[in-house]
Enzyme design. Sequence first.
Site, PDB file in Angstrom:
ATOM      1  N   GLU A   1       0.861  -1.195   0.000  1.00 49.04           N
ATOM      2  CA  GLU A   1       0.000   0.000   0.000  1.00 49.04           C
ATOM      3  C   GLU A   1       0.891   1.237   0.000  1.00 49.04           C
ATOM      4  OE1 GLU A   1      -2.420   0.768   3.417  1.00 49.04           O
ATOM      5  OE2 GLU A   1      -1.246  -0.528   4.727  1.00 49.04           O
TER       6      GLU A   1
ATOM      7  N   GLU B   1       4.453   8.723  -3.949  1.00 51.15           N
ATOM      8  CA  GLU B   1       5.164   8.263  -2.757  1.00 51.15           C
ATOM      9  C   GLU B   1       6.164   7.159  -3.113  1.00 51.15           C
ATOM     10  OE1 GLU B   1       2.625   7.509   0.598  1.00 51.15           O
ATOM     11  OE2 GLU B   1       1.588   9.426   0.389  1.00 51.15           O
TER      12      GLU B   1
END
Length: 642
Positions: A443, A452
């Site tokens: 995730e 990210e």
Amino acid sequence: MPLGEMVGDKSDSRYCGVEAEFMDNMPQLLYININGGFDFVAAPLMDPSYRPSLMDCTNGIPVPPFAGSDLVLSPSQWSGHVVGKISSWIDLDSEDETLRSDSEITIKQEIAWASHLSLQACLLPTPKGVSCANYARCVNEILQNLNTMQLWLRIPLEKSDEDAGDSNSNHTTEGLVDAWELWNSFRLLCEHHSQLSIALDVWSSLPSINSVERWFGEPVKAAIVHTDSFLTNAKGYPCLSKRHQKLVNELFNHSIQVIISGNPVLDVPLAASNTATGTIRHPLRPYLDYIGYMYQKMDPIPEQERFELGYRDFLQSPLQPLMDNLEAQTYETFEKDTVKYTQYQKAVAKALLDRVPDEDTSTVTTVLMVVGAGRGPLVRASLQAAEETGRKLKVYAVEKNPNAVVTLHSLVKLEGWEKLVTIVSSDMRCWNAPEKADILVSELLGSFGDNELSPECLDGAQRFLKEDGISIPSSYTSFIQPITTSKLYNDVKLHKDLAHFETAYVVKLHRVARLAPTKPVFTFDHPNISTNKSNQRYIKLRFEIPPDTGSALVHGLAGYFDAVLYKDVHLGIEPSTATPNMFSWFPIFFPLRQPVLVAPGSPFEVHFWRRCSTKVWYEWCVTSPTSSAVHNSSGRSYWVGL
């Protein structure tokens, strides 16, 4: 009394005002309207017959005829119940020099008096013609030294000449094609000042839906709904058309206050006099009751929305999960998003069913690696998927944050997973796995999908995934769209530097106008079998803003993502396909240093780069209808550390 109150709603839209004419007895004016059910009055502070050039100046500066002294009301009454109306006759762009001079003197006197009274806002009259340069100059000069008071520029929400159908010529600003153009010219001349806002005049005729929508990205503080915009229901009481109802609901949703204006145009029987108090029911009370009815029948704010109220239009810097170890509070917030983990559990369950046939369930154990395990929610979801499908599972929980690893050990012990879960305290890019994985679960997604550094992390972990192994997620795509967001632009501008205009922000978008549908930007697939392993990207996108929108100002780009976890299981925040009730991600916002004006029907062309070296960053620019600078060149202002 407020129109009503829904759980979690503390917005200004609960308060409804009324527009009043000049009355030299302000306490009486306030008494009539507040007792009539309204929360505040928008009223002139000065006798409309006053003109500085007609005053006797033998004793020096004339004292204008204000509506009584500041002592006629208490400070709380002035600030809580009165919006000052600047005299409607002023015309600072008149060719008549005397009128122009009188107008400038008067507006400064009235705003100074309103400021002295600590009013929260003053209502500025609509500019008289297409040109408003001197009016804006004078207002901008006032704004430079104004206290916290807001100035609301009155702008008609009306059909433009280009809209189909009839035009409400009675209320159209002369010579104006689009009232938004007038507002935009005025606020540009005032340098986007944060204390300059809008009060929209709402009449019986409305422009196109797209034209109306762009106003919700502008600083609209009030909507003045005129009585002639109401219809009559079967019982003879006022009501609104479906389009007007939708507009009022949007006003409520955007914390915009309604002000009722005009004379009652319906023959509604008034309530009898109240002999106890000697008061009479307010003639506009039926209109107020209808607005209150609309407010009260709105759907209650969902739990997710209540959670997000404090984040609306609040700029946050994106996480740096590789450089920084997340704190317990951050983990806890994400772990509350049960929708996300339900989707992951569905994806793992489908992958297990595809990986292990029913006849092999007792003999085959699937090796699953959770890379970036955090405090264990994906470990739990994976084990629940195994139990649901009756498959055997061996889990490696890989986590680089030593503080989260402590919690992982406690979780494994508490749940009795010692024989099922192996905890690995390591960066996934550095770990040498003892065996290869059938399924890799992560995730690592950000608001823009790859922001990210999920591509870099999963490329690094791919070496311990079997050749026929499954990655969850299997792909993700970023999306952008041009938006109007005066609030966010002004918030960035407050920093008065280049760096903040070249930084991407995570933000719960609320007071924005989405000017065109989203377009896909970058897609990443896992496992990455491409011969070109570079994660650098470049794309040119062309947006078509609907012609009936009218002109619009683009303050920046809103970014989203959509991820395919496995086959038909997806999650994401792209507006047209967003996963319902999921709150782990807010959109991302890429500002423009100079807002771009887009004319009706003109294309909006943007270029976007993802650049990689020892860090990863984005660059963006606009090339149509005008060219902007390339933002964040060489990652000088904003980057993500590897």
